[in-house]
Design a protein around this motif. Structure first.
Motif, PDB file in Angstrom:
ATOM      1  N   ASP A  24       0.810  -1.217   0.000  1.00 26.59           N
ATOM      2  CA  ASP A  24       0.000   0.000   0.000  1.00 26.59           C
ATOM      3  C   ASP A  24       0.845   1.269   0.000  1.00 26.59           C
ATOM      4  O   ASP A  24       0.326   2.362  -0.189  1.00 26.59           O
ATOM      5  N   PHE A  25       2.163   1.112   0.242  1.00 26.72           N
ATOM      6  CA  PHE A  25       3.037   2.275   0.286  1.00 26.72           C
ATOM      7  C   PHE A  25       3.388   2.729  -1.129  1.00 26.72           C
ATOM      8  O   PHE A  25       3.568   1.913  -2.038  1.00 26.72           O
ATOM      9  N   ASP A  26       3.488   4.026  -1.295  1.00 21.57           N
ATOM     10  CA  ASP A  26       3.962   4.598  -2.549  1.00 21.57           C
ATOM     11  C   ASP A  26       5.482   4.710  -2.460  1.00 21.57           C
ATOM     12  O   ASP A  26       6.022   5.704  -1.979  1.00 21.57           O
ATOM     13  N   THR A  27       6.172   3.672  -2.862  1.00 24.42           N
ATOM     14  CA  THR A  27       7.622   3.627  -2.737  1.00 24.42           C
ATOM     15  C   THR A  27       8.247   3.208  -4.055  1.00 24.42           C
ATOM     16  O   THR A  27       7.663   2.411  -4.809  1.00 24.42           O
ATOM     17  N   LYS A  28       9.412   3.736  -4.334  1.00 23.83           N
ATOM     18  CA  LYS A  28      10.069   3.401  -5.596  1.00 23.83           C
ATOM     19  C   LYS A  28      10.892   2.124  -5.491  1.00 23.83           C
ATOM     20  O   LYS A  28      11.159   1.477  -6.508  1.00 23.83           O
ATOM     21  N   HIS A  29      11.315   1.758  -4.268  1.00 22.29           N
ATOM     22  CA  HIS A  29      12.133   0.556  -4.107  1.00 22.29           C
ATOM     23  C   HIS A  29      12.045   0.076  -2.667  1.00 22.29           C
ATOM     24  O   HIS A  29      11.996   0.876  -1.736  1.00 22.29           O
ATOM     25  N   ILE A  30      12.018  -1.260  -2.486  1.00 23.82           N
ATOM     26  CA  ILE A  30      11.983  -1.862  -1.158  1.00 23.82           C
ATOM     27  C   ILE A  30      13.309  -2.558  -0.900  1.00 23.82           C
ATOM     28  O   ILE A  30      13.760  -3.380  -1.706  1.00 23.82           O
ATOM     29  N   HIS A  31      13.935  -2.232   0.222  1.00 26.33           N
ATOM     30  CA  HIS A  31      15.198  -2.841   0.637  1.00 26.33           C
ATOM     31  C   HIS A  31      14.921  -3.708   1.866  1.00 26.33           C
ATOM     32  O   HIS A  31      14.386  -3.215   2.863  1.00 26.33           O
ATOM     33  N   ILE A  32      15.305  -4.990   1.823  1.00 29.76           N
ATOM     34  CA  ILE A  32      15.045  -5.923   2.915  1.00 29.76           C
ATOM     35  C   ILE A  32      16.392  -6.391   3.474  1.00 29.76           C
ATOM     36  O   ILE A  32      17.196  -6.976   2.753  1.00 29.76           O
ATOM     37  N   LEU A  33      16.628  -6.125   4.769  1.00 34.18           N
ATOM     38  CA  LEU A  33      17.875  -6.519   5.414  1.00 34.18           C
ATOM     39  C   LEU A  33      17.609  -7.686   6.351  1.00 34.18           C
ATOM     40  O   LEU A  33      16.799  -7.577   7.278  1.00 34.18           O
ATOM     41  N   GLY A  97      11.964   8.257  -0.879  1.00 34.29           N
ATOM     42  CA  GLY A  97      11.131   7.424  -1.740  1.00 34.29           C
ATOM     43  C   GLY A  97      11.377   5.940  -1.587  1.00 34.29           C
ATOM     44  O   GLY A  97      10.621   5.134  -2.144  1.00 34.29           O
ATOM     45  N   ASP A  98      12.419   5.543  -0.836  1.00 36.09           N
ATOM     46  CA  ASP A  98      12.719   4.128  -0.619  1.00 36.09           C
ATOM     47  C   ASP A  98      12.125   3.657   0.701  1.00 36.09           C
ATOM     48  O   ASP A  98      11.969   4.443   1.645  1.00 36.09           O
ATOM     49  N   LEU A  99      11.817   2.371   0.789  1.00 37.35           N
ATOM     50  CA  LEU A  99      11.327   1.749   2.015  1.00 37.35           C
ATOM     51  C   LEU A  99      12.302   0.660   2.434  1.00 37.35           C
ATOM     52  O   LEU A  99      12.716  -0.161   1.605  1.00 37.35           O
ATOM     53  N   ILE A 100      12.680   0.661   3.693  1.00 33.63           N
ATOM     54  CA  ILE A 100      13.599  -0.337   4.235  1.00 33.63           C
ATOM     55  C   ILE A 100      12.833  -1.230   5.210  1.00 33.63           C
ATOM     56  O   ILE A 100      12.176  -0.735   6.137  1.00 33.63           O
ATOM     57  N   ALA A 101      12.904  -2.542   5.004  1.00 34.42           N
ATOM     58  CA  ALA A 101      12.351  -3.513   5.942  1.00 34.42           C
ATOM     59  C   ALA A 101      13.522  -4.130   6.701  1.00 34.42           C
ATOM     60  O   ALA A 101      14.341  -4.837   6.110  1.00 34.42           O
ATOM     61  N   GLU A 102      13.595  -3.859   8.000  1.00 32.19           N
ATOM     62  CA  GLU A 102      14.721  -4.314   8.819  1.00 32.19           C
ATOM     63  C   GLU A 102      14.333  -5.591   9.551  1.00 32.19           C
ATOM     64  O   GLU A 102      13.417  -5.599  10.371  1.00 32.19           O
ATOM     65  N   LYS A 128      17.988   6.745   6.446  1.00 31.57           N
ATOM     66  CA  LYS A 128      16.868   7.495   7.033  1.00 31.57           C
ATOM     67  C   LYS A 128      17.141   8.998   7.007  1.00 31.57           C
ATOM     68  O   LYS A 128      16.237   9.800   6.770  1.00 31.57           O
ATOM     69  N   ASP A 129      18.377   9.375   7.266  1.00 36.60           N
ATOM     70  CA  ASP A 129      18.728  10.795   7.208  1.00 36.60           C
ATOM     71  C   ASP A 129      18.509  11.363   5.808  1.00 36.60           C
ATOM     72  O   ASP A 129      18.277  12.567   5.650  1.00 36.60           O
ATOM     73  N   ARG A 130      18.586  10.491   4.792  1.00 38.51           N
ATOM     74  CA  ARG A 130      18.350  10.925   3.413  1.00 38.51           C
ATOM     75  C   ARG A 130      16.877  10.820   3.028  1.00 38.51           C
ATOM     76  O   ARG A 130      16.524  11.085   1.879  1.00 38.51           O
ATOM     77  N   GLY A 131      16.018  10.388   3.963  1.00 36.14           N
ATOM     78  CA  GLY A 131      14.586  10.375   3.696  1.00 36.14           C
ATOM     79  C   GLY A 131      13.961   9.017   3.512  1.00 36.14           C
ATOM     80  O   GLY A 131      12.768   8.930   3.191  1.00 36.14           O
ATOM     81  N   ALA A 132      14.701   7.918   3.706  1.00 40.70           N
ATOM     82  CA  ALA A 132      14.121   6.583   3.567  1.00 40.70           C
ATOM     83  C   ALA A 132      13.147   6.306   4.712  1.00 40.70           C
ATOM     84  O   ALA A 132      13.289   6.845   5.815  1.00 40.70           O
ATOM     85  N   PHE A 133      12.148   5.458   4.463  1.00 35.84           N
ATOM     86  CA  PHE A 133      11.126   5.075   5.442  1.00 35.84           C
ATOM     87  C   PHE A 133      11.494   3.698   5.983  1.00 35.84           C
ATOM     88  O   PHE A 133      11.735   2.761   5.215  1.00 35.84           O
TER      89      PHE A 133
END
Length: 216
Positions: A24-33, A97-102, A128-133
């Motif tokens: 549901d998020f408007d994100t350009k890329h998802i990063h999964i760590l 614009g990026d989303l991080i799943a930790e 996050k400092d650059r605006g990632a969620f």
């Protein structure tokens, strides 16, 4: 599991619920760590659910410093790897614009993060400092159970997806107020008290772990 649900099913249910929210998020890329344990398995399972929902390998990146440890995590990693290769944490470059799943440590943390987890958290904080969620799975990495958490050096998650029940460490951290979402994954109704509201007694014995409690 005593109720008849497998650990792999619980992990998959948790990942499916998080995947549904992330779509549901408007994100350009998802990063999964992903870490080594079952919390990392949640990350691998999340990647599999997102792939099944139609996201392409070009829309997400998965990072891992080592192979998963548990059988459940290994099974989801085996499903994902033909479609998505794991990259080292040092490759994380995320921002607006990026989303991080930790999914690095999860519940049961006893010590401050170190080694590759500490390095990954430093990179997440810069992102996050650059605006990632940032969405943390179950419990944010760095939130130990028996000491206050200093978020000055750690990335404060924008959301925490907590599985099965609320975690006491997160409930007692004022910085996480309003950020924790609890998702049911099939835990039986044991009638355990909830610590997410106002305590109704000053008797600290209610906080003691009972035989049927899991970690709390």
């Amino acid at each position: 599991m005593q109720a008849g649900l497998s650990a792999k099913q619980l992990m998959g249910t948790a990942a499916a619920l998080t995947a549904g929210r992330l779509l549901d998020f408007d994100t350009k890329h998802i990063h999964i760590l992903c870490g080594k344990g079952n919390n990392g398995g949640d990350g691998w399972a999340l990647a599999w659910m997102l792939l099944g929902a139609g996201l392409s390998a070009g829309q997400m990146t998965l990072y891992a410093a080592c192979d998963p440890g548990s059988d459940e995590a290994k099974s989801y990693a085996a499903l994902v790897r033909p479609f998505l290769s794991a990259r080292p944490f040092e490759d994380l470059e995320a921002g607006q614009g990026d989303l991080i799943a930790e999914a690095l440590l999860g519940s049961g943390q006893k010590n401050a993060p170190s080694g590759f987890v500490r390095s990954a958290l430093d990179r997440i904080k810069r992102a996050k400092d650059r605006g990632a969620f940032l969405v943390s799975l179950d419990v944010p990495a760095g939130l130990v159970e028996d000491a206050p958490c200093s978020w000055q050096d750690l990335p404060l998650p924008d959301l925490v997806h907590s599985y099965g029940a609320g975690k006491l460490a997160a409930a007692l951290d004022a910085n996480l107020a309003g950020r924790v979402q609890i998702f049911p994954i099939g835990f039986p109704p044991l009638g355990a008290p909830s610590f997410l509201g106002t305590p109704q007694t000053a008797d600290l014995a209610v906080l003691l772990k009972r035989p049927l409690d899991h970690k709390y």
